[in-house]
Scaffold this motif. Structure first.
Motif, PDB file in Angstrom:
ATOM      1  N   PRO A 121      -3.709   3.702  16.556  1.00 19.08           N
ATOM      2  CA  PRO A 121      -2.605   2.933  15.960  1.00 19.08           C
ATOM      3  C   PRO A 121      -2.739   2.794  14.437  1.00 19.08           C
ATOM      4  O   PRO A 121      -1.742   2.906  13.714  1.00 19.08           O
ATOM      5  CB  PRO A 121      -2.696   1.573  16.665  1.00 19.08           C
ATOM      6  N   LYS A 122      -3.956   2.570  13.956  1.00 17.81           N
ATOM      7  CA  LYS A 122      -4.156   2.488  12.507  1.00 17.81           C
ATOM      8  C   LYS A 122      -3.901   3.841  11.862  1.00 17.81           C
ATOM      9  O   LYS A 122      -3.288   3.924  10.787  1.00 17.81           O
ATOM     10  CB  LYS A 122      -5.568   2.001  12.186  1.00 17.81           C
ATOM     11  N   MET A 123      -4.361   4.918  12.488  1.00 19.19           N
ATOM     12  CA  MET A 123      -4.100   6.264  11.964  1.00 19.19           C
ATOM     13  C   MET A 123      -2.596   6.495  11.836  1.00 19.19           C
ATOM     14  O   MET A 123      -2.117   7.003  10.806  1.00 19.19           O
ATOM     15  CB  MET A 123      -4.712   7.328  12.889  1.00 19.19           C
ATOM     16  N   VAL A 124      -1.857   6.121  12.854  1.00 19.49           N
ATOM     17  CA  VAL A 124      -0.404   6.333  12.837  1.00 19.49           C
ATOM     18  C   VAL A 124       0.244   5.492  11.747  1.00 19.49           C
ATOM     19  O   VAL A 124       1.102   5.976  10.995  1.00 19.49           O
ATOM     20  CB  VAL A 124       0.187   6.010  14.229  1.00 19.49           C
ATOM     21  N   GLN A 125      -0.168   4.233  11.630  1.00 20.80           N
ATOM     22  CA  GLN A 125       0.399   3.362  10.597  1.00 20.80           C
ATOM     23  C   GLN A 125       0.076   3.881   9.196  1.00 20.80           C
ATOM     24  O   GLN A 125       0.936   3.916   8.310  1.00 20.80           O
ATOM     25  CB  GLN A 125      -0.116   1.935  10.762  1.00 20.80           C
ATOM     26  N   MET A 126      -1.189   4.312   8.990  1.00 26.90           N
ATOM     27  CA  MET A 126      -1.592   4.847   7.697  1.00 26.90           C
ATOM     28  C   MET A 126      -0.766   6.086   7.345  1.00 26.90           C
ATOM     29  O   MET A 126      -0.261   6.222   6.218  1.00 26.90           O
ATOM     30  CB  MET A 126      -3.085   5.193   7.721  1.00 26.90           C
ATOM     31  N   THR A 127      -0.618   6.968   8.304  1.00 29.09           N
ATOM     32  CA  THR A 127       0.141   8.198   8.073  1.00 29.09           C
ATOM     33  C   THR A 127       1.588   7.888   7.739  1.00 29.09           C
ATOM     34  O   THR A 127       2.174   8.485   6.824  1.00 29.09           O
ATOM     35  CB  THR A 127       0.060   9.111   9.309  1.00 29.09           C
ATOM     36  N   SER A 128       2.168   6.945   8.460  1.00 21.74           N
ATOM     37  CA  SER A 128       3.553   6.556   8.213  1.00 21.74           C
ATOM     38  C   SER A 128       3.746   6.054   6.794  1.00 21.74           C
ATOM     39  O   SER A 128       4.723   6.425   6.112  1.00 21.74           O
ATOM     40  CB  SER A 128       3.978   5.477   9.219  1.00 21.74           C
ATOM     41  N   GLU A 129       2.814   5.257   6.312  1.00 19.62           N
ATOM     42  CA  GLU A 129       2.918   4.722   4.947  1.00 19.62           C
ATOM     43  C   GLU A 129       2.802   5.835   3.908  1.00 19.62           C
ATOM     44  O   GLU A 129       3.466   5.814   2.871  1.00 19.62           O
ATOM     45  CB  GLU A 129       1.851   3.654   4.719  1.00 19.62           C
ATOM     46  N   ILE A 130       1.939   6.818   4.173  1.00 17.50           N
ATOM     47  CA  ILE A 130       1.783   7.933   3.239  1.00 17.50           C
ATOM     48  C   ILE A 130       3.038   8.794   3.221  1.00 17.50           C
ATOM     49  O   ILE A 130       3.512   9.216   2.156  1.00 17.50           O
ATOM     50  CB  ILE A 130       0.532   8.756   3.609  1.00 17.50           C
ATOM     51  N   VAL A 131       3.607   9.062   4.396  1.00 22.00           N
ATOM     52  CA  VAL A 131       4.852   9.838   4.467  1.00 22.00           C
ATOM     53  C   VAL A 131       5.949   9.165   3.646  1.00 22.00           C
ATOM     54  O   VAL A 131       6.705   9.828   2.920  1.00 22.00           O
ATOM     55  CB  VAL A 131       5.287  10.020   5.936  1.00 22.00           C
ATOM     56  N   LYS A 132       6.017   7.845   3.729  1.00 28.44           N
ATOM     57  CA  LYS A 132       7.052   7.108   2.996  1.00 28.44           C
ATOM     58  C   LYS A 132       6.776   7.053   1.496  1.00 28.44           C
ATOM     59  O   LYS A 132       7.688   6.851   0.693  1.00 28.44           O
ATOM     60  CB  LYS A 132       7.179   5.687   3.558  1.00 28.44           C
ATOM     61  N   ALA A 133       5.498   7.254   1.100  1.00 23.35           N
ATOM     62  CA  ALA A 133       5.106   7.092  -0.308  1.00 23.35           C
ATOM     63  C   ALA A 133       5.319   8.343  -1.143  1.00 23.35           C
ATOM     64  O   ALA A 133       5.208   8.295  -2.360  1.00 23.35           O
ATOM     65  CB  ALA A 133       3.649   6.657  -0.399  1.00 23.35           C
ATOM     66  N   THR A 134       5.611   9.472  -0.521  1.00 24.61           N
ATOM     67  CA  THR A 134       5.719  10.727  -1.262  1.00 24.61           C
ATOM     68  C   THR A 134       6.940  11.520  -0.807  1.00 24.61           C
ATOM     69  O   THR A 134       7.357  11.433   0.356  1.00 24.61           O
ATOM     70  CB  THR A 134       4.453  11.591  -1.100  1.00 24.61           C
ATOM     71  N   HIS A 135       7.492  12.306  -1.740  1.00 27.71           N
ATOM     72  CA  HIS A 135       8.588  13.204  -1.379  1.00 27.71           C
ATOM     73  C   HIS A 135       8.059  14.546  -0.878  1.00 27.71           C
ATOM     74  O   HIS A 135       8.830  15.379  -0.388  1.00 27.71           O
ATOM     75  CB  HIS A 135       9.493  13.454  -2.602  1.00 27.71           C
ATOM     76  N   LEU A 136       6.740  14.752  -0.986  1.00 23.46           N
ATOM     77  CA  LEU A 136       6.146  16.021  -0.574  1.00 23.46           C
ATOM     78  C   LEU A 136       5.904  16.052   0.930  1.00 23.46           C
ATOM     79  O   LEU A 136       5.759  15.006   1.574  1.00 23.46           O
ATOM     80  CB  LEU A 136       4.808  16.214  -1.292  1.00 23.46           C
TER      81      LEU A 136
END
Length: 327
Positions: A121-136
């Motif tokens: 769950p933490k991995m998924v949450q962390m990944t989600s935040e990174i996806v939202k933080a970049t246009h790449l």
């Protein structure tokens, strides 16, 4: 054509794995020249990036001839990883990669790298935040699970795809295995063959010959292969695999003169990027691999790894080319 978002990588791309203290710009340059299709920086600490740590910031150095290239980040705190993704994006890579696979103690025991395999769950949450933080495009590198009781990569892959990652590289071992035993690609194939999965799936682990690369491509159906340790001191492996897959024939291995020439290029790039002192020091880990199998190499190897004089190192490489031979 395999694509990560809009990045075209060819029919069956070969990826250079991110390796600490190995996959720096000098090494990446010789791998790119010898057929690597997609490369990554060394993995970079999120805490180092947001603290402006000099060593972490230097790892952000990328060059146009390396493209497409991804910056790989690791860390244990979601906020720090989000900030690191923003800093990394500003460096201008083609994608951002998240390290959920590094098994070494000073990473995993601090809650980063493969440690996230114990907290999906933490991995998924962390990944989600990174996806939202970049246009790449954001990609992930991970393992089958933490141990034999937590090989949850099929479910994990679905969850990561659902929150927006664009490709997934899977090392066929658990964290507990480290690099021991044989990599198990059957679960990598299960992820690839899952009808829910639409993103490219790259396999990693134990690919060290063109024959094995072709066998694993055919047996497991992955979209591409990531190569790590087998490329150290042997960047020719990428073109050798491509040639074998295209023709069924082995390319002749590099001659001694070719090995010396590429080693010399690597050393020159190391000096240019790191400066004299560090360039000499950090090149030392590569000599044994460049000249593996060379008869009576030990005295010359000792000279290479002990010398602090640039001209002496170039002279020693020339002596290897002129006087040595393979067993």
């Amino acid at each position: 054509m395999v694509k990560i978002a809009n990045i075209e990588l060819g029919e069956f791309p070969l990826l250079l794995a991110p390796m600490e203290d190995v996959s720096d710009p000098p090494f990446r340059k010789v791998c790119k020249a010898n057929g690597a299709d997609l490369m990554y920086t060394e993995f970079i600490s999120s805490e180092g990036l947001i603290r402006d740590a000099a060593k972490s910031l230097q790892k952000l150095d990328i060059f146009d001839y390396e493209r497409p290239i991804g910056i790989q980040i690791f860390g244990s705190e979601i906020d720090s990883m989000r900030e690191a993704a923003i800093v990394s994006t500003q460096a201008g890579p083609d994608l951002i990669d998240i390290n959920y696979g590094c098994p070494v103690k000073n990473v995993a025991c601090k809650g980063a790298g493969a440690a996230l395999l114990r907290d999906i769950p933490k991995m998924v949450q962390m990944t989600s935040e990174i996806v939202k933080a970049t246009h790449l495009p954001v990609t992930v590198k991970t393992r089958l699970g933490w141990d034999d009781n937590t090989k949850n990569i099929v479910e994990t892959a679905e969850r990561l795809q659902d929150i927006g990652i664009k490709a997934l590289s899977i090392h066929g071992r658990t964290r507990v295995q480290m690099y021991k035993g044989e990599a198990d690609w059957s679960l990598i194939a299960e992820v690839k063959n899952n009808p829910r999965m639409k993103i490219p799936i790259f396999g990693n682990g134990d690919i060290d010959t063109p024959e094995k690369a072709l066998e694993y491509r055919n047996r497991y159906g992955v979209d591409g292969i990531m190569i790590g340790r087998a490329s150290i001191g042997y960047p020719w492996i990428f073109n050798e695999i491509k040639h074998y897959m295209a023709t069924g024939e082995q390319l002749p291995g590099p001659t001694l003169e070719e090995r010396v020439a590429v080693c010399r290029q690597h050393f020159t790039h190391s000096l240019e990027w790191k400066g004299e002192k560090l360039g000499i020091f950090e090149m030392r880990r590569h000599y044994t691999n460049y000249f593996r199998g060379l008869s009576h190499f030990k005295p010359l190897r000792m000279r290479l790894v002990q010398s602090e004089d640039i001209n002496e190192i170039y002279d020693t490489l020339e002596e290897i080319a002129q006087t040595m031979s393979f067993v």
